[in-house]
Design an enzyme around this catalytic site. Structure first.
Site, PDB file in Angstrom:
ATOM      1  CE  LYS A   1      -3.850   1.871   2.794  1.00  0.00           C
ATOM      2  NZ  LYS A   1      -4.673   1.603   3.998  1.00  0.00           N
TER       3      LYS A   1
ATOM      4  CB  SER B   1      -7.930   3.263   3.188  1.00  0.00           C
ATOM      5  OG  SER B   1      -7.009   2.695   4.119  1.00  0.00           O
TER       6      SER B   1
ATOM      7  CB  SER C   1      -8.222   0.437   6.269  1.00  0.00           C
ATOM      8  OG  SER C   1      -8.914   1.659   6.358  1.00  0.00           O
TER       9      SER C   1
END
Length: 549
Positions: free
Chosen positions: A165, A246, A270
């Site tokens: 990420k 996310s 997330s």
């Protein structure tokens, strides 16, 4: 002489054929007109899915792939097709066996993923807008892994291409958190968990898209959108199903088989949310199990990285690779846990699991409970008490107000001009259409929140107590885990510091994935993985998205 001329002719012919093969049409990433797609999107019943754009207005994927031009020129569709059965959906032990027997190499594995990413991301009808950057040295590193192969790699991360990420620092790629304000955040040290991955021989393939600032930026905006990467899309239904957030790119890339594994981060849901909605395994560990130094923060109270994989075994292998005591993370714990030692048993018999009564109205959850019962699990129906998470937003506000400046001062490139949330807001206002098309309401809320640190400590204590009260059945009924759906109870798990493991459970009639989430007591990750493995082997429901096979 004739023989010499003949062999010379054959060699020239071979070289000529090779050149012809390599001179295939170069793959070019082209911007396409998305006006009709955006217009169609406005009819979506989910307001968050009424996108303003799909493609990144900032990123040029041709530049991202530039370092691999020469290598990919000679890696053709027939090579890719031949390798698909060896790689797609295979777990790490299987890939390592193929490499040990010579059917595969770390270089070929890496080339396969680079080719596959390029193949789909350059296709306007299939692109997922999932990649932000690629490690320019990854093929060189893969060749080094091949040259220095280790003996016992079957259950090791060694040589495996991993995606991160893009809020996790790396020394060889920028770390943007999806924000243009951090686009030049290049000269950083590796995050603690990246150091650990590299020490174990993992290949950092690249960085993936995410909800900008880990979805603590705009209010009611699309999940998986960032100004750097554009709109991440779900491979099970592009523009139809949400990606979750996310860690949208981390889940999407693994669902689409763009890497062996990915790393996401979670504050509240997330990892669990995108893993669930993209039919992959996601583990949100107890805070402090994995080090957090070098990760763009929301909340030092709740943040944690975690692995996202196609199966439980790979998840455990990733946990082993990333673990370690992080001296600069105040929450880090010194643990001696091996998340895969001696393997997992396919045993559900006698496992005491909590079933949330109100969720039994979901037909897939109810059917899954039936399967677990028939497999011998002891299922106890529970009704958690009604508990409010008062002050949750305040916790995030004040933590980020204090934690982001610390990251910018200690772990970001010295050339980054912004030093606070307030600075980022001002930077974005200079070109809001490019930098914040959905607004920055949550950032504005952070600046406006005047809660004192003393008051914050009271809020934290109350939230922790509320979370523990919600899951009191774990202790009262001697449960090993409580069964939830997707990220339904991620907020409660976050404040109580309970780990969560989500495993594919099935697909709705629409084709949208749905997952079973196991919520355990603090530091019970190994137990959750064991139960998750038994469940995975019992059901084996994960299937590849049909347009990405």
């Amino acid at each position: 002489m004739k023989k010499l001329l003949y062999f010379t002719f054959l060699i020239l012919l071979f070289i000529g054929c090779q050149k012809t093969k390599s001179q295939q049409d170069a793959v070019v990433f082209k911007k396409y007109s998305e006006s009709s797609a955006i217009q169609k999107q406005q009819d979506h019943e989910n307001k968050r899915m009424q996108f303003k754009l799909f493609q990144s207005k900032y990123l040029d994927m041709n530049t991202v792939f530039k370092p691999f031009e020469n290598d990919l020129e000679y890696f053709l569709e027939e090579h890719y097709t031949a390798l698909k059965p060896l790689i797609l959906e295979q777990d790490i032990p299987t890939l390592q066996k193929h490499i040990k027997t010579g059917r595969l190499s770390y270089e070929k594995l890496t080339l396969f993923y680079l080719y596959r990413i390029q193949k789909f991301e350059s296709d306007s009808s299939k692109s997922l807008n999932s990649i932000i950057s690629l490690n320019p040295n990854v093929l060189k590193e893969a060749r080094a892994r091949d040259k220095n192969k280790k003996e016992n790699t079957e259950y090791a991360i060694y040589g495996m291409p991993i995606l991160l990420k893009d809020n996790i620092n790396t020394k060889d790629m920028p770390t943007t958190a999806g924000a243009i304000a951090l686009a030049e955040n290049k000269n950083t040290a590796d995050a603690f968990i990246v150091e650990k991955l590299r020490e174990k021989g993992a290949l950092i393939l690249g960085k993936v898209n995410l909800s900008e600032w880990a979805y603590f930026f705009c209010s009611g905006c699309p999940l998986g959108y960032s100004a750097i990467g554009g709109q991440t899309l779900n491979p099970y239904g592009r523009g139809i199903f949400e990606t979750g957030g996310s860690s949208a790119g981390s889940a999407v890339t693994i669902a689409a088989n763009f890497a062996v594994a990915a790393v996401g981060t979670e504050t509240s849901g997330s990892i669990t949310s995108p893993a669930s909605l993209n039919s992959v395994v996601g583990l949100k560990p107890t805070i402090g199990v994995l080090g957090r130094t070098g990760i763009v923060p929301i909340s030092s109270t709740l943040d944690t990285p975690g692995p996202m994989t196609k199966n439980i075994i790979d998840n455990a292998i990733c946990m082993n690779a990333m673990r370690g005591f992080d001296q600069t993370d105040a929450a880090s714990k010194e643990l001696a846990v091996d998340y895969f030692k001696n393997g997992f048993k396919q045993k559900l018999k006698g496992r005491r699991l909590g079933v949330i009564k109100s969720l039994l109205t979901d037909s897939i959850y109810s059917a899954t409970v039936g399967k677990l019962r028939r497999a011998g699990a002891e299922l106890i129906e529970i009704t958690p008490p009604e508990v409010a998470l008062n002050g949750f937003l305040t916790l995030l506000n004040i933590d980020m107000k204090n934690d982001l400046p610390k990251y910018l001062a200690a772990d970001a490139d010295e050339q980054i001009a912004v030093t606070s949330v307030k600075d980022v807001i001002a930077f974005n206002l200079k070109d809001s259409l490019l930098r914040a098309p959905y607004g920055q309401q949550l950032f504005e809320g952070i600046v406006e929140d005047t809660t004192t640190l003393a008051k914050l400590e009271i809020i934290k204590t109350n939230l922790t107590n509320s979370g523990r009260k919600y899951f009191q059945a774990l202790k009262n009924d001697n449960l090993e885990a409580i069964l939830s759906i997707n990220n339904y109870h991620s907020g409660f798990a976050a404040v109580a510091n309970h780990p969560t493991l989500t495993v594919p459970m099935g697909y709705k009639n629409s084709g949208e994935p749905i997952s079973l989430t196991f919520i355990g007591t603090p530091l019970s990750e190994r137990i959750l993985l064991e139960i998750g493995y038994a469940f995975e082997q019992l059901t084996k429901v994960r299937k590849m998205p049909k347009n990405y096979q």
